[in-house]
Scaffold this motif. Sequence first.
Motif, short mmCIF file in Angstrom:
data_model
loop_
_atom_site.label_atom_id
_atom_site.label_comp_id
_atom_site.label_asym_id
_atom_site.label_seq_id
_atom_site.Cartn_x
_atom_site.Cartn_y
_atom_site.Cartn_z
N ALA A 37 42.83 55.55 24.19
CA ALA A 37 43.00 53.98 24.51
C ALA A 37 41.57 53.46 24.42
CB ALA A 37 43.51 53.82 25.88
N ALA A 38 40.62 53.94 25.25
CA ALA A 38 39.21 53.46 25.21
C ALA A 38 38.94 53.44 23.70
CB ALA A 38 38.43 54.51 26.07
N ALA A 39 38.89 54.50 23.19
CA ALA A 39 38.37 54.37 21.32
C ALA A 39 39.06 53.18 20.96
CB ALA A 39 38.67 55.75 20.86
N ILE A 40 40.49 53.22 21.15
CA ILE A 40 41.13 51.81 20.31
C ILE A 40 40.54 50.49 20.88
CG2 ILE A 40 43.37 50.81 20.08
CD1 ILE A 40 44.86 53.51 20.44
N ILE A 61 36.45 60.38 23.20
CA ILE A 61 36.11 58.85 22.69
C ILE A 61 35.40 58.95 21.45
CG2 ILE A 61 35.24 56.55 23.17
CD1 ILE A 61 35.56 57.10 26.14
N VAL A 62 34.42 59.57 21.22
CA VAL A 62 33.37 59.71 19.89
C VAL A 62 34.29 59.96 18.75
CG1 VAL A 62 31.46 60.50 18.83
CG2 VAL A 62 31.26 59.61 21.31
N THR A 63 34.99 61.20 18.92
CA THR A 63 35.61 61.78 17.68
C THR A 63 36.86 60.72 17.29
OG1 THR A 63 36.84 63.21 19.11
CG2 THR A 63 35.07 64.24 17.73
N THR A 64 37.52 60.19 18.52
CA THR A 64 38.75 59.26 18.10
C THR A 64 38.09 58.18 17.38
OG1 THR A 64 39.77 60.10 19.87
CG2 THR A 64 40.63 58.12 19.08
N ARG A 65 36.99 57.49 17.92
CA ARG A 65 36.39 56.46 16.98
C ARG A 65 36.12 56.66 15.61
NH1 ARG A 65 32.17 53.27 20.46
NH2 ARG A 65 32.40 51.76 18.60
N GLU A 66 35.49 57.98 15.44
CA GLU A 66 35.19 58.13 14.24
C GLU A 66 36.45 58.27 13.29
OE1 GLU A 66 33.10 61.73 14.16
OE2 GLU A 66 31.25 60.66 14.97
N SER A 67 37.44 58.67 13.82
CA SER A 67 38.73 59.05 12.76
C SER A 67 39.47 57.72 12.64
CB SER A 67 39.47 60.25 13.22
OG SER A 67 39.88 59.81 14.60
N GLY A 85 39.21 66.40 18.02
CA GLY A 85 38.18 66.14 19.13
C GLY A 85 38.91 66.43 20.36
N VAL A 86 40.04 66.36 20.52
CA VAL A 86 40.72 66.94 21.93
C VAL A 86 40.34 68.37 22.16
CG1 VAL A 86 42.65 67.11 23.29
CG2 VAL A 86 42.25 65.00 22.20
N ILE A 87 40.65 69.18 20.92
CA ILE A 87 40.68 70.59 20.98
C ILE A 87 38.99 71.02 21.19
CG2 ILE A 87 40.88 72.89 19.84
CD1 ILE A 87 43.39 71.39 18.67
#
Lengths: 307, 309
Positions: free
Chosen positions: A95-98, A162-168, A206-208
Amino acid sequence: MSGDNLQEIRKLIARKNVWDRIFAAIGLLSMLVGIVTLLALIIDLCSDGLPRLSWQFLTSFPSYKPEQAGILSAWVGTTLVMLLTAIAAIPLGVAAAIYLEEYAQKNWIADLIEINVTNLAGVPSIIYGLLALGLFVYKLNLGESIMAAGLTLALLILPIVIVTTRESIRAIPNIIREAAYALGASKWQMIWDHVLPYSIGGIMTGVIVGLSRAIGETAPIITIGALTFIAFLPDSPIKNEFPYISFSWLMSPFTVMPIQMFNWVSSPEPEFQVNAAAAGIVLILMTLAMNSLAIYLRYRFRKNIKW
Amino acid sequence: MNDKQLQLSKQKQITPKLIRDVRERAIEFLLFLAAFSCVATTVEILFILISESVAFFEKVSIVKFLTDTQWTPLFSDAHYGILPLASGTFVTTMVALLVAIPLGTISAIYLSEFADNRLREWIKPCLELLAGIPTVVYGYFALVFVTPLLQKFFPELSGSNMLSAGLVMGIMIIPYISSVSEDAMRAVPVQLREGSYAMGATRLETALRVVFPAAISGISAAYILGISRAVGETMVVAIAAGLQPNLTLNPMEPAATITAYIVQVSLGDLPHGSIGYQTIFAAGLTLVLITLVLNIAGHFLSKRYREIY
């Protein structure tokens, strides 16, 4: 140009090329230092602990007798803590990344949040332990429970998620968003139906990666005062009778793999060191399994995506 | 269609749009709250550390805290000087950096300027694996493998010592330094390298005199990252360097670091609100201030030396 001069230049070039090779050799050697150490670590761990690794070791509680001790409560504890960490960190982090990628305007609040994410990634893990001790254990009265540990580790891996989600999310081209808007989708419909499904591979990776870091974290869990001698299992989350789910495990005392290993390492008896090595093997296998899963997922999802 | 019908149909259109707008706003707000939780975490960390430290500094003066050469908060003759713990942190960090900076930098130069693609594809994941091993396993390795090995060369070395903890920690942070430095060096435009080759420079000369200076801002950021990892590292030092505060700069001796002290207190059973309990927050605040200064220094260093192509 005279022949003598040419000879000299050739000599100069040859000499310089020797230096090139010498440096290449030094470079290879210095990388070998790391890799040889890694091999030494794994070989040392295996030669100490592999004979101890047995079904009995995996299914026994810790004990004061080294040959009867096992890691049952530790791996069950680790599994439950990781489960809670994932449940807490995934929605919050995604959610933060979105918000940061899709909603945030360029203003000071967005800047503040971004600076905080970067800074939190650099905070030593033991500081999260102190935060958990002050906030979860005493202020919120969670005590030394699975709940406190899971939430602590969730905060710890939040920046990674957050960082990996933002990247994808950022990798998704804008034409996809425009196409969704053109068909009358609202912003959230566009995100839910398009952005999230297309970035799920990166999010899972990212989560893993975050969880594989959390699984080995010892310091923050020691700081919240987790007991090290636990000879019972938390209440099972799944029940036979209605309502089939129970939450009492959340408040249960627990131990996790790295704590159990630390406990045995710091024991003076050499037999316990053997147990520590065996626990270390299991712990490394867990991290390795998660990391390879992350690499595999990244590979698979990258192969399937064609914009 | 008369006026009444028109009004009715307008109303029918407005309601779903209104619901949709409200829903969109609510979702945006929820997402904002999630993002803001990061700020809340930082604020809460600072609030807890500072409020407990304030209670601590009401009993112990800051001057004493910074200058007293003994740290014995759990003894009856209690002294609260952070220097012995800070010296432990300093020595282990220095040993780690003496290992990690040369090895990490040379590896990065090799990977970015010398290695072919196939070798890089193989070696990078292996190096990154070093950062993935749980730190408690490194602690075990330092205690059970590295210390006995060192004792063969230095028989007077004690069972817990800062040397083996620092060495293992150094190996552990190689991948942080090498991968960030390598990224910085690979980001240097290829024209700079071509220019250097055109002037007759060899690979090594190009790497050391052109690429390395051009990437210095990224490389210094990598060093800072390595230093703050080493300063905040807990389990390796707690297991291999001992838990005794010891004001010394000799890496052969055992000494507790700031982080190891926090672990030691947490292993015991100190009542909430006692001065012993508050000491770990004062120690934690010191640690946060050190990493904060490092981060700010890194930020300015990379700005100061940033090359614009």
